[in-house]
Design an enzyme around this catalytic site. Structure first.
Site, short mmCIF file in Angstrom:
data_model
loop_
_atom_site.label_atom_id
_atom_site.label_comp_id
_atom_site.label_asym_id
_atom_site.label_seq_id
_atom_site.Cartn_x
_atom_site.Cartn_y
_atom_site.Cartn_z
CD GLU A 209 94.96 -119.76 70.87
OE1 GLU A 209 95.50 -120.76 70.36
OE2 GLU A 209 94.82 -118.68 70.28
CE LYS A 343 93.95 -116.06 64.02
NZ LYS A 343 95.19 -115.44 64.53
#
Length: 433
Positions: A209, A343
């Site tokens: 990330e 999500k």
């Protein structure tokens, strides 16, 4: 002009070099929407199914040709001729056609890519940006805000090949007055963190990330080096910048023994002990948000954690709730956590995602819009955060184009909306208003 004339799926590559599904939805009048499904590494066991081919001779079994076949076949056949502006109907058709509880026939990756591409095509046909169309779908037309970023600047757990057990150590630039200023502050802290790590002889390679992934002596040391970086950037920790963590505790929970095994530190904890360990970190550092502080199935432990910390900080359920309204409703009823991570590939359609955000907000929970560790250049979550006025976004660090694409889209949206989309900073975080 919003009738679907063609639906197309293709296999593209995500930020980890694995295949994912990209879909195009074409409408009368030449309007086209295109979107790609993201993919997680630390996944909740109750997430909608990401369909993979399992052919070890191709992409090590991770191909998505079956999902693509569903998009180009059954899904396309069912959607051609339908009105793209009716998002709920489009999503319902795909969900019904799939017919499984967890979208395992077509794959949540197939259904989601088409769902998002459809929304983009519909927005184009209406001559409006995606965030504006999402606000209309959400029943909150014209109500926007810019989200406070949670920037993951140290990666551990499943997102990095290091000895740090806790998966994400994040900063929130709460002293910023605008999203653009928040991004600048985050970038400055990120660059100063590189200098701090180098000065200590630590590696500055990045994880999935975009955050640094050094081997550290302890989880507390991760917070200490971030504190140093914040000061070096000229900011005051706790005033200009606050901290957040994603423990992803399911990843180091030993189910058989019923203990949390933090191998990096050589320590084990019961649920209660781990809750007190986290409470100790909250006392020591200005941590205002903790995500998945226990295993997804440890609801008794979460109830204790919520009693211990729920009135002080934001407690976010990710693996705990998996963007699923049935599970979230149970959590709300039992007083578990006070926030949900959103999500959209956990549930697999835009309509169901909007329902989860609404349920959370109606119950006084916050909703944090999130990327996955496997991402693409698709920046739909930026529009989702603004269009639902969710208030918070998690989309990684200040490196890797798959992360930065979302920040850049937010900068563009803020420029377009101006004062119509306020940046509320720390007020968006549960318990900090």
């Amino acid at each position: 002009m919003s009738k679907i004339v063609k639906v197309l799926g293709r296999e593209i590559i995500d930020s980890r070099g694995n295949p994912t599904v990209e879909a195009e939805v074409h409408l009368e009048g030449g309007f086209v929407g295109m979107a790609a499904a993201p993919s997680g590494a630390s996944t909740g066991s109750r997430e909608a199914l990401e369909l993979r081919d399992g052919d070890k001779a191709r992409f090590l079994g991770k191909g998505v040709l079956k999902a693509i076949e569903a998009v180009n076949g059954a899904i396309a056949d069912a959607l051609v001729g339908k009105d793209a502006k009716d998002q709920a109907a489009i999503d319902a058709i795909m969900i019904e056609l799939d017919g499984t509880e967890n979208k395992s026939k077509f794959g949540a990756n197939a259904i989601l890519a088409v769902s998002l591409a459809n929304a983009k095509a519909a927005a184009a046909s209406k001559g409006m940006p995606l965030y504006e169309h999402i606000a209309e779908l959400n029943g909150t037309a014209g109500q926007f805000s810019m989200p406070l970023p949670m920037m993951n600047i140290i990666n551990g757990g499943e997102h990095a090949d290091n000895n740090v057990d806790i998966q994400e150590f994040m900063i929130q630039p709460v002293g910023a007055k605008t999203l653009k200023e928040a991004v600048r502050m985050g970038a400055e802290v990120f660059h100063n963190l590189a200098k701090v790590l180098k000065s200590k002889g630590y590696n500055t390679a990045v994880g999935d990330e975009g955050g640094f992934a050094p081997n550290l002596k302890s989880n507390a040391e991760a917070l200490e080096v971030i504190a140093e970086a914040v000061a070096a950037a000229g900011y005051v920790l706790g005033k200009d910048v606050t901290l957040a963590m994603d423990c992803a505790a399911s990843e180091f929970f030993d189910k058989e023994a019923g203990i949390y095994n933090m191998k990096g530190e050589g320590k084990t904890f019961t649920s209660e002990e781990f809750n007190h360990y986290l409470a100790g970190l909250v006392e020591q550092f200005p941590i205002v948000s903790i995500e998945d502080g226990l295993d997804e199935s440890d609801w008794a432990g979460f109830a204790h954690q919520t009693q211990l910390l729920g009135d002080k900080i934001q407690l976010v359920g990710d693996d705990l709730f998996v963007t699923n309204t049935k599970i979230l409703a149970e959590g709300i009823e039992k007083g578990i956590a006070n926030s949900i991570l959103i999500k959209f590939n956990q549930i697999g359609s835009l309509t169901e995602t909007l329902a989860a955000i609404k349920m959370a907000k109606d119950a006084g929970y916050t909703a944090v819009i999130s990327h996955r560790s496997g991402e693409t250049e698709d920046a739909t979550i930026a529009d989702l955060a603004v269009g639902t006025a969710a208030g918070q976004i998690k989309t990684g660090s200040m490196s890797r184009s798959d992360r930065v694409a979302k920040y850049n889209q937010l900068i563009r949206i803020e420029e377009a909306l101006g004062e119509r989309a306020p940046f509320n900073g720390l007020k968006e975080v549960k318990g900090q208003a």
